[in-house]
Structures are given as structure tokens and as C-alpha cells.
Design a protein around this motif. Structure first.
Motif, short mmCIF file in Angstrom:
data_model
loop_
_atom_site.label_atom_id
_atom_site.label_comp_id
_atom_site.label_asym_id
_atom_site.label_seq_id
_atom_site.Cartn_x
_atom_site.Cartn_y
_atom_site.Cartn_z
N VAL A 17 -14.43 -10.02 13.58
CA VAL A 17 -15.65 -9.79 14.37
C VAL A 17 -16.38 -11.13 14.45
O VAL A 17 -17.27 -11.41 13.64
N PRO A 18 -16.01 -11.99 15.42
CA PRO A 18 -16.60 -13.34 15.46
C PRO A 18 -18.12 -13.39 15.46
O PRO A 18 -18.71 -14.34 14.94
N ALA A 19 -18.78 -12.37 16.02
CA ALA A 19 -20.25 -12.39 16.06
C ALA A 19 -20.86 -12.36 14.67
O ALA A 19 -22.02 -12.78 14.49
N THR A 20 -20.11 -11.92 13.66
CA THR A 20 -20.66 -11.91 12.30
C THR A 20 -20.88 -13.33 11.78
O THR A 20 -21.68 -13.54 10.86
N PHE A 21 -20.20 -14.33 12.35
CA PHE A 21 -20.42 -15.71 11.95
C PHE A 21 -21.88 -16.13 12.16
O PHE A 21 -22.38 -17.04 11.50
N LEU A 22 -22.54 -15.47 13.10
CA LEU A 22 -23.93 -15.82 13.40
C LEU A 22 -24.85 -15.55 12.22
O LEU A 22 -25.98 -16.04 12.18
N GLN A 23 -24.39 -14.77 11.25
CA GLN A 23 -25.18 -14.55 10.04
C GLN A 23 -25.40 -15.85 9.26
O GLN A 23 -26.33 -15.97 8.47
N HIS A 24 -24.53 -16.85 9.51
CA HIS A 24 -24.68 -18.15 8.85
C HIS A 24 -25.79 -18.99 9.47
O HIS A 24 -26.26 -19.95 8.86
N HIS A 25 -26.18 -18.65 10.72
CA HIS A 25 -27.13 -19.50 11.45
C HIS A 25 -28.56 -19.21 10.98
O HIS A 25 -28.95 -18.06 10.80
N ASP A 26 -29.35 -20.27 10.80
CA ASP A 26 -30.70 -20.07 10.26
C ASP A 26 -31.77 -19.88 11.33
O ASP A 26 -32.96 -19.75 11.02
N ASN A 27 -31.38 -19.85 12.61
CA ASN A 27 -32.36 -19.61 13.68
C ASN A 27 -31.71 -18.80 14.80
O ASN A 27 -31.65 -19.22 15.95
N CYS A 28 -31.22 -17.63 14.41
CA CYS A 28 -30.54 -16.74 15.37
C CYS A 28 -31.22 -15.38 15.39
O CYS A 28 -31.47 -14.78 14.33
N ASP A 29 -31.55 -14.90 16.57
CA ASP A 29 -32.11 -13.57 16.75
C ASP A 29 -31.19 -12.74 17.64
O ASP A 29 -30.65 -13.26 18.62
N PHE A 30 -31.04 -11.47 17.29
CA PHE A 30 -30.42 -10.51 18.19
C PHE A 30 -31.56 -9.80 18.92
O PHE A 30 -32.44 -9.20 18.28
N ILE A 31 -31.55 -9.87 20.24
CA ILE A 31 -32.55 -9.20 21.07
C ILE A 31 -31.84 -8.05 21.78
O ILE A 31 -30.98 -8.28 22.64
N ILE A 32 -32.17 -6.82 21.43
CA ILE A 32 -31.41 -5.68 21.94
C ILE A 32 -32.34 -4.58 22.41
O ILE A 32 -33.52 -4.54 22.04
N ASP A 33 -31.80 -3.69 23.25
CA ASP A 33 -32.61 -2.55 23.69
C ASP A 33 -32.38 -1.37 22.75
O ASP A 33 -31.53 -1.42 21.86
N HIS A 34 -33.16 -0.31 22.97
CA HIS A 34 -33.08 0.85 22.08
C HIS A 34 -31.67 1.42 22.01
O HIS A 34 -31.18 1.76 20.93
N ALA A 35 -30.98 1.49 23.16
CA ALA A 35 -29.65 2.09 23.18
C ALA A 35 -28.66 1.27 22.36
O ALA A 35 -27.84 1.82 21.62
#
Length: 647
Positions: free
Chosen positions: A248-266
Motif C-alpha cells: 500500500v504505497p500511500a502508507t509511506f506518507l506516514q513518514h512525512h512530517d507535513n502531510c494531510d489527508f483531506i477527505i469528504d465524509h464518504a
């Protein structure tokens, strides 16, 4: 806008640290993709303005696909209405299919030009998009140069990302390494399936692409990943709450110190703080949440509702619920009765009966029912059993086919129907010439090429004929079949125009003419840019007009939302569930079979290769199985609905 029960109300989105204890990435939830996109566009615009004041450049990493389009729309709006200049902006796009010509309708060069670059004052030399026209032997050197250009520009200030169902970011598929750089990759089958509709078939989707690497993305100073719709909910949960892993390549973003996930309710609907908030912290126990929690516990423990104990609740984070309400028995009975009342064999209301505990009122009888079908087969696929029941029980049923559905017809179907027409009218020189022109066009047609208006019309007529055949089979009068052919759809491509006042007026006029007691509409909202979502929005806008005008007929009208062949409502959200017996299940399938152009193989199957009748049957049987497991009566199949409260 009127309030809808399609959005389960769980109080609020908790943001305290305790509620977010399962999340490994900062995640911000908005009610809609529109609100979230506005937030992202504002952050980008603020940085551009700030750098302009400092006389500095901004380097943006940009994404394509349906996810960022509203962000680009807002940036264009800021440019046109607020004078936002992009002269100090340098952009680097994430990826491009390979091979790919820049003027192809599938090209990301064309996508970016149409959605952003053609509408702002960015310098052409500041725009960088991977080149899909390279000779294969030149790719490696080109990718090194792409990395060098990013470094020379000072690195990426804000990197915008979407996320694929495999968890890919850019085209970094499962197996990509944390340190990977810009390179050529082979696309995962799931990724290609998701793109198949845009390319009019999986066989037309390129097998390779050029993409920034995970390491390139991670070097950005700021990362914003966006995701909309329930289709992304499960992968968002994995990326936000799961362990870091290459699959799951997106899990690598957990290493980044300035990353936000912006998502809708769904897209947030599977996160622990949204789906099961009682597992994170204390919560406000509304009736909706009590029902949701009890059904979750019943399914988790594989116990009928009435068998749940105080210990079951206490051991699964719901001790406060027992303390507040009194006992498991009291909770169980309340939820059991509530669920029982959603089941009805009378979707139009049962005449001469006590309707105080039923989802539909008994009067008036018979009712005038209007079923909106986004495509010419959604009515029978999604609620065919209920449609048949309404007709059998004497209601006046109308069906409004909102779009022609013409892009979902294979070219061979046109040839087959024209063969028949020319044989019937042998000697008709005009028809013979028309047939020759059609065959010539189709024989030279490129993958994804837009059909001529003539062929689009023929394909629409094929689907209209099939819809009429299904109506006749179900007992719906032919004069009660309304073919709206809403203009927003008629582009000949997968990408549609934004809906307009014309689409709303056509719907308003139809509603005003029929003045139904019941409306059924497709509530598939997982794709913010899908036809179903646009069709529903058009209905909402038309209904809001009636509310504002104080129309009397709307006081006696219920609007029920069904879901299509792609997904089903959560049991906790269903407010009416209609049982379907074995005989009616077969009748429903027979009605679906009338849509012969969609039989055997669909133009846009999505990630499910089964035929639509198979999906519908499995979905309806699974709903019945879940009701039975909760302790309800055992039925062959069931169709579920949620009521939209527009007043």
C-alpha cells in the motif's frame, strides 16, 4: 439545501487526540468534496500570493483524474474573479500514460490544459508534464532530467495527490520502494480496470506509465492527499490507520512530517472515529448511533440482536450505552423493533391498514409513483422487485430515464440494428447510404473517439427500445415511460458537461406535470463526478424550487433513494426494505435481460466483471442474509431504501 438522511448523522467528526488515536496521518474530514476542494485551493492560492509578495516562485506538484478537478476549478475562479496570477508558479505533474500523444483525449497534457493551464496566466516554460511520446531507449535519461528540473526549481512546495484503490500515489503501484524516483512503471490490473471506462475498454488502456517516484513525492515540503467517495473509504482506512508496507504505497506518507489527508465524509466512512466512534472515546448516543452500534456488534459477534448481553456491550466499548439506557435487553428490543419496522411488502403503503409503524403511509391509494433512472436500466437493476410490486399493487407507475445511456452501447449493436432496418426497407436508397456512412465511420473509429451525432442518436434509440421492452414486461404503460435525454450527458464521451438550468427545468416540468406521491431516485454518491450523482443533484435542485414556491403537492410526497449495481446501503441506514420472493427475483432478472445491449458484457463494467443481473441478485440476497442474521425473518432477497427529507 434540504437535509438528507443519506449522510448518517453521528453527532460530529471528533477531532480530539483520543478520537484519532488509530490514525497515523493527520486527516481532515469535510462534509463534501466541494468544501474540501475549496480548502485545498485556498491553501495553494495563499502560498502563491505570499511568495509573490516576497518576489519568489512557487513549485507545485499536480495530479490528474477526477479528484483534483474542483481544486483546479477554484484556482481558475480565483484567477478570473480575484486576479490571482500564476506567473510565479512552476508545476510538475505526477505522471503520464506511456505511450501517449499529447493531443489524445486520454493525455494528461490535454487534461491539465483543459482544466487549468488554458485558463490561467502561467508561463508555458514553467509547465512540466512527463512526455509520453519518447522512444523507449530515451526514457531513463528523460526521467533523470525530470528529477534534475525539480531540484533546480528548488523542490516541490506543495504536492497534490489522489489515491488509487490499490493505494497507489502517482502511478507508484504496490511494490514500489520508499526511495523510488521518476521512472517507467507497469500498471496494476486494478488501476487499468479503473481507467477502462475512460478508454472505452480495458484493452485500450496503456500497460505502462511514467511517474514520479515515492521518493520524489516524499521530498516535497508539503503533501496534500485528497479522496472523495465511498469507493475510496477502505483504502483510506488502510493508508491512515494501517502499518507502513510496500503493498500500500500511500502508507509511506506516514513518514512525512507535513502531510494531510483531506477527505469528504464518504471517503472517511471506514475510519474508526467515523464508523465505530465508541471504540475511540465517549460519544453522544443518538438513536441513529445506537442502531448503528448495535447492528455492528450483532454482526461482529455473529449473534442475533435479541441475544446480545450486557457483557457483549461492555467488552466492545459500549459500556456507556448500557449505563445510559439501562440494559442490553432494553437496547436490543428497541433496535430490533426499529429494524423490523423497515420491512414492508407494500412499498406504496398498505391500504386500510395501521400505518403508524410502517415506512410508507397508506393514503392516498393508489399512489402516483415516479421512478428516476439515471441510465435506461438502473430502474430494473436497482429496484426492479419494488417496481414490480408497485405495479402489481395497483399504483400508477411512471419511469423517467434521465439520460440516453448512448455511450454504453457497443458499435456492433449499431451495425446489427441497421442490418435489420435495411433488410426491412430493402430498396430505401437513403437508408442504404446512411448505413454505408455508419459502417465507414465505425471501421475507421479510433479507441475513445467520439461517435458522430448520427451514431449517438442510433445508440440512444437502441437503449430507448430496450427500456420500453422492460417497461412493457413490468406492466408500466408505454406512455408512462419518459425519456428526458438531459443535455449535460450528451457529449459522446465519459466526461460530461456540468449540469445546467436546462437540465433542472426539464426535471421540474416533468415533476410538475406528474405531481407524484412517491419519487424513487438513485442515491449512488460514491463518485463525485458520476452520472448518478449529477442526476440526483438535478432532482434535488428541482425539488428545492417546489419547496421554495410552496407547491401543495409536495406536502404529500415522499422521496426514496435506492442504490445501483455498484453498492448497497448500510443496514443501519435503511429506512424501508422490500422483500423479494423467488418468483419476483426471476421476474426482476427477466426485466434486466430486456436490456440486451448491456447483456453478456457491459461497456463500463468497473472493477466487477460480473453481469449486472448477477451483481443485483447477489446484492439483494446479501441484504436478506444480513437481515436474517440480525434475527429478522428469512427472505429470498431484499431491496433497501433511504428516505430523503426535503422539507
Amino acid at each position: 439545501m434540504a437535509e438528507t438522511s443519506t449522510k448518517p448523522k453521528i453527532g460530529h467528526y471528533p477531532t480530539d487526540e483520543e478520537s484519532r488515536k488509530f490514525e497515523r496521518i493527520n486527516t481532515i474530514i469535510y462534509e463534501s468534496s466541494q468544501e474540501a476542494s475549496f480548502f485545498v485551493a485556498n491553501e495553494i492560492a495563499d502560498l502563491i500570493r505570499q511568495r509573490q509578495k516576497q518576489g519568489k516562485q512557487v513549485v507545485l506538484g499536480l495530479a490528474t483524474g477526477s479528484t483534483p478537478t474542483k481544486v483546479y476549478d477554484f484556482l481558475v475562479k480565483f484567477h478570473n474573479e480575484e486576479g490571482l496570477s500564476f506567473k510565479n508558479v512552476i508545476t510538475f505533474n505526477l505522471d503520464e500514460y506511456f505511450p501517449m500523444e499529447p493531443d489524445s483525449i486520454h493525455s494528461y497534457v490535454r487534461f491539465m490544459n483543459e482544466h487549468l493551464f488554458d485558463h490561467i496566466d502561467i508561463k508555458k516554460e514553467n509547465v512540466h508534464i512527463p512526455d509520453g511520446t519518447l522512444d523507449k531507449e530515451d526514457v531513463r535519461d528523460y526521467c533523470h532530467e525530470y528529477e534534475d528540473k525539480i531540484r533546480t526549481a528548488g523542490g516541490i512546495d506543495i504536492q497534490v495527490l489522489g489515491i488509487g484503490r490499490t493505494g497507489h500515489i502517482g502511478f507508484n503501484e504496490p511494490g514500489s520502494s520508499l526511495k523510488s524516483k521518476t521512472r517507467m512503471v507497469r500498471l496494476d490490473r486494478v488501476t487499468r480496470l479503473d481507467a477502462a471506462s475512460d478508454f472505452f475498454g480495458l484493452e485500450n488502456v496503456p500497460a505502462k506509465a511514467l511517474t514520479m517516484g515515492v521518493g520524489t513525492i516524499m521530498a516535497a515540503k508539503r503533501i496534500i492527499l485528497m479522496a472523495w467517495g465511498e469507493g475510496k473509504a477502505e483504502i483510506i482506512k488502510q493508508a491512515v490507520e494501517g502499518k507502513i508496507k510496500e503493498s500500500v504505497p500511500a502508507t509511506f506518507l506516514q513518514h512525512h512530517d507535513n502531510c494531510d489527508f483531506i477527505i469528504d465524509h464518504a471517503a472517511a466512512s471506514s475510519l474508526t472515529r467515523v464508523f465505530t466512534p465508541w471504540l475511540t472515546s465517549e460519544c453522544v448516543w443518538t438513536d441513529k448511533l445506537v442502531k448503528k452500534a448495535t447492528l455492528w456488534l450483532s454482526e461482529k459477534l455473529d449473534k442475533a440482536i435479541l441475544k446480545l448481553t450486557n457483557e457483549d456491550y461492555n467488552e466492545h466499548g459500549m459500556g456507556s450505552l448500557v449505563a445510559e439506557i439501562g440494559s442490553a435487553e432494553h437496547i436490543n428490543l428497541k433496535v430490533f423493533n426499529d429494524l423490523q419496522r423497515t420491512i414492508t411488502g407494500w412499498p406504496g403503503g398498505k391500504p386500510n391498514a395501521d400505518d403508524s409503524q410502517r415506512p410508507e403511509r397508506k393514503d392516498p391509494y393508489p399512489k402516483t409513483c415516479l421512478i428516476f433512472s439515471p441510465h435506461p436500466d438502473d430502474d430494473v437493476i436497482s429496484m426492479g422487485g419494488t417496481l414490480l410490486r408497485l405495479v402489481d399493487q395497483g399504483h400508477e407507475v411512471h419511469v423517467a430515464y434521465q439520460t440516453s445511456g448512448n455511450i454504453a452501447v457497443f458499435d456492433d449493436e449499431v451495425i446489427r440494428f441497421m442490418d435489420f432496418a435495411t433488410d426491412i426497407q430493402e430498396g430505401n436508397a437513403e437508408l442504404q447510404q446512411q448505413f454505408k456512412d455508419v459502417r465507414k465511420f465505425l471501421s475507421n473509429k479510433l479507441p475513445g473517439q467520439v461517435d458522430s451525432p448520427e451514431i449517438q442518436n442510433f445508440k440512444g434509440l437502441i437503449r430507448k427500445g430496450e427500456a420500453l421492452a422492460a417497461c412493457r414486461y413490468c406492466g408500466v404503460k408505454e406512455e408512462n415511460a419518459h425519456f428526458q435525454n438531459l443535455p449535460f450527458y450528451e457529449t459522446g464521451t465519459v466526461k460530461k458537461k456540468p449540469h445546467s438550468a436546462v437540465d433542472v427545468q426539464l426535471t421540474y416540468d416533468l415533476l410538475n406535470d406528474i405531481k407524484p406521491h412517491q419519487i424513487f431516485a438513485a442515491g449512488d454518491l460514491s463518485d463525485p463526478h458520476g452520472t448518478h450523482r449529477v442526476c440526483l443533484q438535478i432532482i434535488y435542485e428541482a425539488m428545492d424550487r417546489f419547496v421554495q414556491e410552496g407547491a401543495k403537492w409536495i406536502d404529500d410526497c415522499y422521496l426514496w433513494l435506492y442504490r445501483g449495481a455498484w453498492q448497497e446501503w448500510d443496514i443501519a441506514d435503511m429506512e424501508m426494505c422490500v422483500p423479494i420472493g423467488p418468483k419476483d427475483m426471476q421476474r426482476k432478472k427477466n426485466a434486466i435481460f430486456k436490456h440486451q445491449s448491456q447483456k453478456d458484457a457491459a461497456m463500463f463494467p468497473g472493477n466487477d466483471e460480473r453481469e449486472f443481473w448477477q451483481r443485483a441478485e447477489q446484492r439483494n440476497k446479501e441484504t436478506a442474509r444480513k437481515y436474517n442474521a440480525l434475527g429478522m425473518a428469512e427472505y429470498e432477497a431484499m431491496e433497501g431504501f433511504v428516505r430523503y427529507k426535503f422539507k
